[in-house]
Design an enzyme around this catalytic site. Sequence first.
Site, PDB file in Angstrom:
ATOM      1  CE  LYS A   1      -2.612 -15.718  32.682  1.00 33.18           C
ATOM      2  NZ  LYS A   1      -2.428 -16.825  33.669  1.00 33.18           N
TER       3      LYS A   1
ATOM      4  CD  GLU B   1       4.908 -18.656  34.339  1.00 32.63           C
ATOM      5  OE1 GLU B   1       5.847 -17.914  35.142  1.00 32.63           O
ATOM      6  OE2 GLU B   1       3.719 -18.676  34.488  1.00 32.63           O
TER       7      GLU B   1
ATOM      8  CB  SER C   1      -9.937 -14.559  31.689  1.00 33.72           C
ATOM      9  OG  SER C   1     -10.059 -15.649  30.636  1.00 33.72           O
TER      10      SER C   1
HETATM   11  C1  PLP Z   1      -7.199 -14.996  28.852  1.00 35.93           C
HETATM   12  C2  PLP Z   1      -6.629 -16.161  29.736  1.00 35.93           C
HETATM   13  N1  PLP Z   1      -7.622 -16.732  30.384  1.00 35.93           N
HETATM   14  C3  PLP Z   1      -7.043 -17.594  31.294  1.00 35.93           C
HETATM   15  C4  PLP Z   1      -5.928 -18.029  31.246  1.00 35.93           C
HETATM   16  C5  PLP Z   1      -5.525 -19.286  32.396  1.00 35.93           C
HETATM   17  O1  PLP Z   1      -4.645 -18.820  33.529  1.00 35.93           O
HETATM   18  P1  PLP Z   1      -5.392 -18.798  34.734  1.00 35.93           P
HETATM   19  O2  PLP Z   1      -6.045 -20.008  35.084  1.00 35.93           O
HETATM   20  O3  PLP Z   1      -4.312 -18.443  35.687  1.00 35.93           O
HETATM   21  O4  PLP Z   1      -6.421 -17.641  34.679  1.00 35.93           O
HETATM   22  C6  PLP Z   1      -4.977 -17.737  30.537  1.00 35.93           C
HETATM   23  C7  PLP Z   1      -3.523 -17.860  30.409  1.00 35.93           C
HETATM   24  O5  PLP Z   1      -2.677 -17.617  29.694  1.00 35.93           O
HETATM   25  C8  PLP Z   1      -5.147 -16.388  29.521  1.00 35.93           C
HETATM   26  O6  PLP Z   1      -4.344 -16.098  28.901  1.00 35.93           O
END
Ligand code: PLP
Lengths: 393, 256
Positions: A89, A111, A377
């Site tokens: 993020k 948000e 992620s």
């Molecule tokens: C570690 C992590 N992965 C994935 C997501 C999902 O968001 P996005 O689909 O935008 O990657 C989040 C959202 O808070 C997150 O914190």
Amino acid sequence: MKYGVNDKGYYGDFGGAYIPEMLYPNVEELREQYLKIIHDADFIAEFDQLLKDYVGRPSPLYRAKRFSEKYGANIFFKREDLNHTGSHKINNAIGQILLAIRLGKKRIIAETGAGQHGVATATVCALKGIECVVYMGEVDMERQAPNVSRMKMLGAKVVPAKSGSKTLKDATNEALRDWIGNPVDTHYIIGSVVGPYPYPDMVARFQSIISLEAKKQLLEQTGKELPEYVMACVGGGSNAMGMFYHFLNDEKVNLVAVEAAGKGVDSGHSAATTFLGREGVLHGSRTILMQTDDGQVVEPYSISAGLDYPGIGPQHAHLYKINRAQYVSITDDEALQAGLLCSQLEGIIPAIETAHALAYLEKMTFKPDDNVVICLSGRGDKDLDTYIKYFNF
Amino acid sequence: MNRLNALFNKKKDNLLSIYYTAGYPEVNTTLDIAEALERAGVDFLEIGFPYSDPVADGPTIQHSSEKALENGMTLTLLFEQLKDLRKRITIPILLMGYVNPIVQYGIERFCKQAAEVGVDGIIVPDLPMYEYEAMYSRYFIDNNLSNIFLVTPQTSEERIRKIDELSNSFIYLLSSSSITGGQLQVSVNIEDYYKRIKAMQLKNPAIIGFGISDDKSFKKACEYAAGAIVGSAFVKLLGTEGYLEKIQGFVKSIRF
Ligand SMILES: Cc1ncc(COP(=O)(O)O)c(C=O)c1O
């Protein structure tokens, strides 16, 4: 770009800017300025420097040896969990704060679901000395309590969203309402590839660093730039879009997007948007969303706050509709088990969001030479409570 | 020419319109409320169809929408209720709501139904001009429905001209960029904004909405525009005991 946005803000049938007139000047200003600004040499220099020295990029591409043995393919983790603040993020938050400053904005709103985007936004606001207000669903404030404290420590104001399901969708509504009331000095840092055009394209560009690096790293490590599979979890879809971005035009690369099935796709407690949704309009774009026959948005469910969202970004809706990417889903139980497995086989405790992507490995069959890149992620610190409760540690 | 045009041709100032959410506080009083409002002398009505995620609305209308949905209000039911609309009500009627329920109902079917029951215009706050022109306008035109656009103090002159061109009844002027249920903004800047609009000599009259809650704000708004719309303040009244009997008094308290 073949799969990119057109000049009206659409990806095939999806996208656009379905916003009340009150938001028009802000969104129009962004639309006119964002490409100019992000292609500006001064912007690029500052963005690259911050990604390197502040975020710690490039994030490693790590060949997960024991996962590779278990699943019979070369499994690589793109380590976004090692970024400053613990997830992908921050890439977008850095990009947007630099943009907001160049637009002359004095106040930032955001948000957040899991709190990762809120923390990333609070962080860049502290870095730049800008006022920061984060909207977060009341339910999420409870299940991601450590991140609420982190945001406060970073100097942000956290405002509970008390309407609807009190989760990410409602936090987004509250942020939009705030922006309507503060049309001149405020920039809204949306945390995913959702919202009115140009947000989906802008956020995708800021996250595209993930696949840009991964391509290079794959070439160095395997002698091949293109993997057989690229996988990521999808809430709104920003880590997935960043992970897919530079592979989209390489049609041989299989793209796999993993949604949250919650307690099961048919359980009535799910966030598997492509399985349960239909075309419609949510948060400013035409996309696929979970809704009743009457067009009321259905309250989704996932144990993972970051995936607990009834829609997906419009570009994902497009990739789904034209079959460029495969959309699948994983339940709470499967995700938590995969989180445990990753902890004990690789020494990495992943975010529960990320664990959804890892869990789908169980359902795939690979050839031994296949290269598979998974977007790791985020890290699981924020989810320890949930893991602990589930496994009774 | 529909009832809205006829009204604006006849009456140029002090127009009063009232917004309320269909299905709130009870599911079956949509036309009873309309009737009481017409009897009290209101010039035209905006009947809201509820949506789960009304981003342009403040707490009062959010609450009424939530309750209306709980009460089972849907577009299908609303059109059912409006079948007798023109047997009971003569003043112009607008429907107001968000775009997603319309998309699900089908835009063509929605416009046809609206025209059939005798609705005169539609307000969809999250349907922007480009999308309206490209995909929606022909259904409005085919069914002789007016589409109402919003204008805020931040809307550019060029855009206001374009809105004026696309409109054929009135322009919905916001006293500030805000969600519903706030206060009427009065300041030097706002006066300049009203004067700027007046000086543009638009072909459509302007009606001021958002933040009109009492006789004072109504009177103030009427200094600058052809009339004003009361929403949240009336919806609050609907949340009280014996609301049907109170409507007459409420309207009189706004405009004697
Ligand atoms: C570690 C992590 N992965 C994935 C997501 C999902 O968001 P996005 O689909 O935008 O990657 C989040 C959202 O808070 C997150 O914190």
